[in-house]
Design a protein around this motif. Structure first.
Motif, mmCIF file in Angstrom:
data_model
loop_
_atom_site.group_PDB
_atom_site.id
_atom_site.type_symbol
_atom_site.label_atom_id
_atom_site.label_comp_id
_atom_site.label_asym_id
_atom_site.label_seq_id
_atom_site.Cartn_x
_atom_site.Cartn_y
_atom_site.Cartn_z
ATOM 1 N N UNK A 16 79.488 33.530 116.060
ATOM 2 C CA UNK A 16 78.467 32.583 116.453
ATOM 3 C C UNK A 16 77.690 32.174 114.999
ATOM 4 N N UNK A 17 77.642 33.394 114.275
ATOM 5 C CA UNK A 17 76.760 33.399 113.154
ATOM 6 C C UNK A 17 77.788 32.363 111.921
ATOM 7 N N UNK A 18 78.998 32.660 111.795
ATOM 8 C CA UNK A 18 79.874 31.718 111.207
ATOM 9 C C UNK A 18 79.823 30.365 111.445
ATOM 10 N N UNK A 19 79.965 30.299 112.826
ATOM 11 C CA UNK A 19 80.120 28.897 113.398
ATOM 12 C C UNK A 19 78.711 28.106 113.096
ATOM 13 N N UNK A 20 77.616 28.681 113.431
ATOM 14 C CA UNK A 20 76.142 27.916 113.292
ATOM 15 C C UNK A 20 76.150 27.548 111.819
ATOM 16 N N UNK A 21 76.725 28.651 111.229
ATOM 17 C CA UNK A 21 76.137 28.417 109.391
ATOM 18 C C UNK A 21 77.123 27.317 109.193
ATOM 19 N N UNK A 22 78.281 27.440 109.550
ATOM 20 C CA UNK A 22 79.542 26.097 109.084
ATOM 21 C C UNK A 22 78.971 24.822 109.744
ATOM 22 N N UNK A 23 78.527 24.708 110.697
ATOM 23 C CA UNK A 23 77.810 23.659 111.063
ATOM 24 C C UNK A 23 76.678 23.029 110.672
ATOM 25 N N UNK A 24 75.743 24.091 109.977
ATOM 26 C CA UNK A 24 74.515 23.675 109.237
ATOM 27 C C UNK A 24 75.123 22.952 107.949
ATOM 28 N N UNK A 25 76.119 23.726 107.364
ATOM 29 C CA UNK A 25 76.363 23.221 105.876
ATOM 30 C C UNK A 25 77.722 22.068 106.046
ATOM 31 N N UNK A 26 78.387 21.882 107.124
ATOM 32 C CA UNK A 26 79.616 21.305 107.175
ATOM 33 C C UNK A 26 79.479 20.267 108.155
ATOM 34 N N UNK A 190 71.864 18.179 117.045
ATOM 35 C CA UNK A 190 71.961 18.499 115.606
ATOM 36 C C UNK A 190 71.060 19.316 114.984
ATOM 37 N N UNK A 191 70.095 19.872 115.736
ATOM 38 C CA UNK A 191 69.138 20.780 115.034
ATOM 39 C C UNK A 191 69.653 22.253 115.079
ATOM 40 N N UNK A 192 70.806 22.491 114.028
ATOM 41 C CA UNK A 192 71.283 23.985 114.041
ATOM 42 C C UNK A 192 70.635 24.883 113.322
ATOM 43 N N UNK A 193 69.895 24.251 112.616
ATOM 44 C CA UNK A 193 68.792 25.162 111.685
ATOM 45 C C UNK A 193 67.813 25.939 112.789
ATOM 46 N N UNK A 194 67.418 25.185 113.438
ATOM 47 C CA UNK A 194 66.379 25.545 114.720
ATOM 48 C C UNK A 194 67.231 26.589 115.528
ATOM 49 N N UNK A 195 68.462 26.258 115.726
ATOM 50 C CA UNK A 195 69.132 27.072 116.671
ATOM 51 C C UNK A 195 69.702 28.232 116.245
ATOM 52 N N UNK A 196 69.925 28.267 114.799
ATOM 53 C CA UNK A 196 70.093 29.590 114.125
ATOM 54 C C UNK A 196 68.705 30.522 114.141
ATOM 55 N N UNK A 197 67.540 29.883 114.104
ATOM 56 C CA UNK A 197 66.252 30.757 114.375
ATOM 57 C C UNK A 197 66.407 31.341 115.877
ATOM 58 N N UNK A 198 66.557 30.453 116.573
ATOM 59 C CA UNK A 198 66.735 30.854 118.128
ATOM 60 C C UNK A 198 67.661 32.001 118.372
#
Length: 300
Positions: A16-26, A190-198
């Protein structure tokens, strides 16, 4: 079984960590099906983590059936998901729906599991047993089990396990609504930065609640804290699934057997992954806490 669930949960947290980071940057959310493809590929590539954690844990606890542990780690979660997906696909074929997964896609996923995920789990299990498999208990362990005294109902494992998921669910309640809306009401999330925080808040709250529950259990002189710690953290998935009933009844316009099956079937997959992930993270925190407090006991 416990080692397999622990390894799968740590793997899911990494995934989940990798996918969220990949979604934020990709910007994976822009392509149709790109996020699901990323989940499947990342799950196969992170299988080494699951094998390593389960293999090392099984060896540290002097487990003998390491092959059985490896097979459960490799096949328990994918097998359960495949069984649910196969049942849903059968319903979709019966209704002649475009939601049916093509046979070729299922073959590709099976080959990814057979030639990427399974070998990585096997390799991770062997590495974990040899590199991190030595018992490292912080103090001497008695071989005679101590009787567990009767306590009040709220200090029993079931009560602690059920209460353990309330605060973690409260920390993601609002975000759960937006995630469900993006999936079932077809709105782009599309607010995956906030999703990472949650997600980080969920992990922290799960750790803290599991440590507190384990402390209450040890104060009640109950030394069987392992499954309670795991289930207490994993119970957040049960509350999310209960919330899905409310969302289905009041926030969607789905009707009929076909839509009901797909809604609760895919929600069950999501909650299964969430429960295993949170259970593993909670147990890791509880284990670190127990090792810390028992490290000060002198071994005569």
């Amino acid at each position: 079984m416990f080692a397999a669930l622990l390894g799968t949960g740590v793997q899911m947290a990494t995934l989940v960590t990798f996918v969220i980071l990949g979604t934020i940057f990709g910007s994976l959310y822009e392509g149709r099906g790109a996020l699901l493809t990323a989940f499947i590929v990342c799950y196969a590539l992170t299988s080494f983590v699951g094998g390593y954690v389960s293999g090392s844990f099984n060896a540290r606890c002097e487990g003998r059936h390491w092959i059985r542990t490896m097979l459960l780690t490799a096949g328990l979660f994918p097998g359960t998901v495949f069984a649910i997906a196969f049942a849903l696909n059968t319903v979709a074929i019966f209704y002649h729906s475009l939601a049916a997964v093509p046979f070729g896609t299922m073959v590709v996923v099976f080959f990814m599991w057979s030639f990427i995920s399974f070998p990585l789990v096997l390799f991770g299990t062997v590495v974990g047993r040899n590199w991190n498999g030595a018992p490292d208990f912080p103090c001497r362990v008695k071989h005679i089990p101590r009787p567990i005294p009767e306590r009040e109902w709220y200090l029993r494992p079931l009560a602690i396990a059920l209460a353990g998921g309330l605060l973690p669910f409260g920390s993601i309640f609002i975000e759960t609504y937006f995630v469900f809306t993006s999936i079932w009401n077809y709105k782009v999330y599309y607010v995956y930065g906030f999703f990472l925080l949650v997600f980080l808040i969920l992990m922290i709250v799960t750790l803290c609640v599991t440590v507190v529950g384990t402390y209450f259990l040890l104060n009640a002189e109950n030394w069987k804290w392992h499954w309670t710690a795991f289930s207490g953290a994993a119970s957040v998935a049960g509350y999310v699934y209960l919330y899905s009933f409310y969302y289905f009844a009041f926030k969607t316009k789905m009707t009929g057997f076909f839509q009901t099956c797909f809604y609760f079937g895919y929600t069950a997959m999501f909650c299964l992954a969430l429960g295993i992930m949170c259970g593993a993270v909670g147990y890791v925190g509880a284990s670190s806490f127990v090792r810390r407090i028992y490290r000060n006991i002198k071994c005569d």
